[in-house]
Design a protein around this motif. Structure first.
Motif, PDB file in Angstrom:
ATOM      1  N   GLU A 110       0.963  -1.258   0.130  1.00 37.03           N
ATOM      2  CA  GLU A 110      -0.079  -0.004   0.053  1.00 37.03           C
ATOM      3  C   GLU A 110       0.925   1.295  -0.064  1.00 37.03           C
ATOM      4  N   LEU A 111       0.435   2.139  -0.953  1.00 42.55           N
ATOM      5  CA  LEU A 111       1.353   3.443  -1.013  1.00 42.55           C
ATOM      6  C   LEU A 111       0.502   4.740  -0.429  1.00 42.55           C
ATOM      7  N   LYS A 112       1.176   5.670  -0.005  1.00 37.41           N
ATOM      8  CA  LYS A 112       0.629   6.623   0.380  1.00 37.41           C
ATOM      9  C   LYS A 112      -0.508   7.222  -0.518  1.00 37.41           C
ATOM     10  N   SER A 113      -1.760   7.448  -0.154  1.00 36.47           N
ATOM     11  CA  SER A 113      -2.830   7.677  -1.141  1.00 36.47           C
ATOM     12  C   SER A 113      -2.701   9.108  -1.817  1.00 36.47           C
ATOM     13  N   PRO A 114      -2.569   9.178  -2.879  1.00 37.62           N
ATOM     14  CA  PRO A 114      -2.407  10.497  -3.480  1.00 37.62           C
ATOM     15  C   PRO A 114      -3.903  11.106  -3.543  1.00 37.62           C
ATOM     16  N   PHE A 115      -4.996  10.272  -3.508  1.00 41.13           N
ATOM     17  CA  PHE A 115      -6.602  10.675  -3.211  1.00 41.13           C
ATOM     18  C   PHE A 115      -6.598  11.390  -2.015  1.00 41.13           C
ATOM     19  N   GLU A 116      -6.224  10.895  -1.068  1.00 40.81           N
ATOM     20  CA  GLU A 116      -6.000  11.567   0.443  1.00 40.81           C
ATOM     21  C   GLU A 116      -5.280  13.129   0.217  1.00 40.81           C
ATOM     22  N   GLN A 117      -4.050  12.758  -0.404  1.00 40.41           N
ATOM     23  CA  GLN A 117      -3.304  13.913  -0.397  1.00 40.41           C
ATOM     24  C   GLN A 117      -4.141  15.070  -0.927  1.00 40.41           C
ATOM     25  N   SER A 118      -4.465  14.695  -2.210  1.00 40.82           N
ATOM     26  CA  SER A 118      -5.301  16.102  -2.895  1.00 40.82           C
ATOM     27  C   SER A 118      -6.470  16.292  -2.279  1.00 40.82           C
ATOM     28  N   ASP A 119      -7.179  15.458  -1.585  1.00 42.35           N
ATOM     29  CA  ASP A 119      -8.435  15.903  -1.085  1.00 42.35           C
ATOM     30  C   ASP A 119      -8.228  16.935   0.321  1.00 42.35           C
ATOM     31  N   ARG A 120      -7.100  16.531   0.906  1.00 42.27           N
ATOM     32  CA  ARG A 120      -6.676  17.415   2.019  1.00 42.27           C
ATOM     33  C   ARG A 120      -6.187  18.734   1.664  1.00 42.27           C
ATOM     34  N   ALA A 121      -5.464  18.857   0.381  1.00 43.39           N
ATOM     35  CA  ALA A 121      -4.874  20.073   0.279  1.00 43.39           C
ATOM     36  C   ALA A 121      -6.087  20.846  -0.282  1.00 43.39           C
ATOM     37  N   GLU A 122      -7.003  20.475  -1.171  1.00 44.77           N
ATOM     38  CA  GLU A 122      -8.087  20.953  -1.458  1.00 44.77           C
ATOM     39  C   GLU A 122      -8.856  21.455  -0.689  1.00 44.77           C
ATOM     40  N   ALA A 123      -9.273  20.681   0.565  1.00 45.90           N
ATOM     41  CA  ALA A 123      -9.763  21.282   1.706  1.00 45.90           C
ATOM     42  C   ALA A 123      -9.293  22.348   2.426  1.00 45.90           C
ATOM     43  N   LEU A 124      -7.910  22.166   2.660  1.00 49.15           N
ATOM     44  CA  LEU A 124      -7.249  22.953   3.506  1.00 49.15           C
ATOM     45  C   LEU A 124      -7.142  24.557   2.467  1.00 49.15           C
ATOM     46  N   PHE A 125      -7.078  24.448   1.213  1.00 49.30           N
ATOM     47  CA  PHE A 125      -6.956  25.590   0.381  1.00 49.30           C
ATOM     48  C   PHE A 125      -8.236  26.292   0.427  1.00 49.30           C
ATOM     49  N   ARG A 126      -9.251  25.617   0.280  1.00 45.58           N
ATOM     50  CA  ARG A 126     -10.626  26.145   0.328  1.00 45.58           C
ATOM     51  C   ARG A 126     -10.803  27.130   1.660  1.00 45.58           C
ATOM     52  N   LYS A 127     -10.479  26.492   2.698  1.00 48.61           N
ATOM     53  CA  LYS A 127     -10.581  27.092   3.865  1.00 48.61           C
ATOM     54  C   LYS A 127      -9.661  28.379   4.023  1.00 48.61           C
ATOM     55  N   LYS A 128      -8.566  28.439   3.531  1.00 48.08           N
ATOM     56  CA  LYS A 128      -7.619  29.442   3.220  1.00 48.08           C
ATOM     57  C   LYS A 128      -8.317  30.620   2.796  1.00 48.08           C
ATOM     58  N   LEU A 129      -8.896  30.112   1.363  1.00 51.42           N
ATOM     59  CA  LEU A 129      -9.477  31.077   0.607  1.00 51.42           C
ATOM     60  C   LEU A 129     -10.504  31.942   1.271  1.00 51.42           C
ATOM     61  N   GLN A 130     -11.409  31.070   1.808  1.00 50.06           N
ATOM     62  CA  GLN A 130     -12.747  31.573   2.792  1.00 50.06           C
ATOM     63  C   GLN A 130     -12.257  32.397   3.844  1.00 50.06           C
ATOM     64  N   SER A 131     -11.026  32.229   4.500  1.00 49.66           N
ATOM     65  CA  SER A 131     -10.629  32.961   5.521  1.00 49.66           C
ATOM     66  C   SER A 131     -10.350  34.355   5.117  1.00 49.66           C
ATOM     67  N   PHE A 132     -10.165  34.585   3.786  1.00 46.50           N
ATOM     68  CA  PHE A 132      -9.527  35.718   3.119  1.00 46.50           C
ATOM     69  C   PHE A 132     -10.969  36.363   2.315  1.00 46.50           C
ATOM     70  N   GLY A 133     -11.912  35.668   2.331  1.00 40.15           N
ATOM     71  CA  GLY A 133     -13.367  36.314   1.785  1.00 40.15           C
ATOM     72  C   GLY A 133     -13.357  35.885   0.106  1.00 40.15           C
ATOM     73  N   ILE A 134     -12.076  34.976  -0.365  1.00 43.07           N
ATOM     74  CA  ILE A 134     -12.070  34.688  -1.718  1.00 43.07           C
ATOM     75  C   ILE A 134     -13.182  33.560  -1.983  1.00 43.07           C
ATOM     76  N   LYS A 135     -14.170  33.645  -2.672  1.00 41.55           N
ATOM     77  CA  LYS A 135     -14.936  32.841  -3.211  1.00 41.55           C
ATOM     78  C   LYS A 135     -14.727  32.501  -4.822  1.00 41.55           C
ATOM     79  N   ILE A 136     -14.281  31.207  -4.961  1.00 42.33           N
ATOM     80  CA  ILE A 136     -14.239  30.871  -6.397  1.00 42.33           C
ATOM     81  C   ILE A 136     -14.273  29.236  -6.624  1.00 42.33           C
ATOM     82  N   PRO A 137     -15.018  28.629  -7.515  1.00 38.34           N
ATOM     83  CA  PRO A 137     -14.872  27.357  -7.584  1.00 38.34           C
ATOM     84  C   PRO A 137     -13.243  26.616  -7.656  1.00 38.34           C
ATOM     85  N   ILE A 138     -13.133  25.478  -7.109  1.00 35.98           N
ATOM     86  CA  ILE A 138     -11.912  24.810  -7.079  1.00 35.98           C
ATOM     87  C   ILE A 138     -12.115  23.384  -7.818  1.00 35.98           C
ATOM     88  N   ASP A 139     -11.184  22.883  -8.710  1.00 31.34           N
ATOM     89  CA  ASP A 139     -11.214  21.536  -9.199  1.00 31.34           C
ATOM     90  C   ASP A 139      -9.858  21.207  -8.909  1.00 31.34           C
TER      91      ASP A 139
END
Length: 312
Positions: A110-139
């Protein structure tokens, strides 16, 4: 265009140097190979993006950010007209299989999951943007770029997965959806650049000291420690590669500074580090002509001007 170009990570620069100067364990060798392959994969994707018209995109390479004391890295961040795209880039090769959101080698490891890595980075990035009032879709997308990578049992429903055979079509579709960069995108890109953290907390480096590292310069072509001066040049006695005295000394200076950024660059230190059979006057000429001297006489030392740096 890339508003922040990807650079060789400082950790990779250091380990490239250390492998020639200290006893390298098998684990450290594997890690270096892994890091080199990862960087090659990221550069490969950069080249695909750079085929887009410069006026139609903005991109950030190697984006590291922090939110609430948690860090995440985005290999490549692409700013589109109406959304942001995050790329997690993998340069693995060979047969693998997918099972319940996890990635395994053909042998079942079993390898380190790139799916979990990607989901974590996206979730944290979304929170970062929201904390600065930046609203934009993320893929987010996970790009497997090595042509000899095969993934079995991956369901069609994994929208964010892009396999090697899908890369060309994927980037053609992206390019078709580009439009000229707007002032809004430029303003957003500058805000994002302010989020970037230049120093990674994830560095994994072996312990080393100046005293324990092998001294001397190795050939930049064959990496043997067999350099000798010959007719105002430095010649490798193994492969006959030639370089100027200036190039060789500055190569040594840069390596010394990257490995020991807190040590002063002095004539005596660089002589000991490079150990080229050239005169003190030759060393002094290269240092004084290409670096900035501080103080004079017995306590003089040098600092690197920005133009002194080369790509390593």
């Amino acid at each position: 265009m890339f508003i922040k170009q990807r650079e060789v990570p400082s950790e990779l620069k250091i380990t490239r140097f250390l492998q020639h100067r200290m006893n390298w364990t098998e684990k450290e060798t594997r890690q270096l190979v892994y890091d080199e392959k990862g960087f090659e994969g990221e550069v490969f994707v950069d080249h695909l993006i750079e085929k887009f018209p410069d006026d139609n995109y903005l991109a950030i390479g190697d984006f590291l950010f922090e939110f609430n004391s948690s860090y995440a890295q985005i290999d490549t961040l692409l700013l589109m007209a109406n959304k942001l795209i995050l790329f997690e880039i993998k340069n693995k090769e060979g047969d693998h299989y997918y099972e319940e959101g996890k990635l395994f080698t053909a042998s079942g490891y079993e390898l380190k999951s790139p799916f979990e890595q990607s989901d974590r980075a996206e979730a944290l990035f979304r929170k970062k943007l929201q904390s600065f009032g930046i609203k934009i879709p993320i893929d987010s997308y996970i790009l497997f770029v090595h042509p000899e990578f095969t993934l079995y049992q991956a369901p069609m429903t994994i929208r964010k997965l892009v396999l090697p055979t899908q890369l060309n079509a994927f980037f053609k579709k992206l390019e078709a959806n580009l439009s000229p960069v707007s002032r809004k995108q430029i303003d957003l890109s500058q805000k994002l650049l302010n989020f970037h953290q230049p120093d990674s907390p994830f560095k994994r480096l072996p312990n080393y000291t100046y005293e324990e590292l092998k001294k001397g310069l190795y050939c930049e072509s064959c990496t043997n420690f067999s350099l000798s001066p010959s007719d105002k040049k430095i010649v490798c006695q193994t492969c006959k590669h030639e370089e100027s005295i200036k190039h060789a000394v500055l190569r040594g200076v840069e390596e010394f500074h990257i490995l020991f950024p807190n040590h002063k660059i002095t004539l005596s230190r660089i002589k000991d580090w490079c150990r080229l059979e050239i005169s003190d006057r030759s060393y002094q000429h290269v240092l004084s002509s290409n670096l900035v001297v501080k103080n004079h006489g017995r306590y003089s030392y040098y600092i690197l001007a920005e133009k002194t740096y080369r790509k390593v």
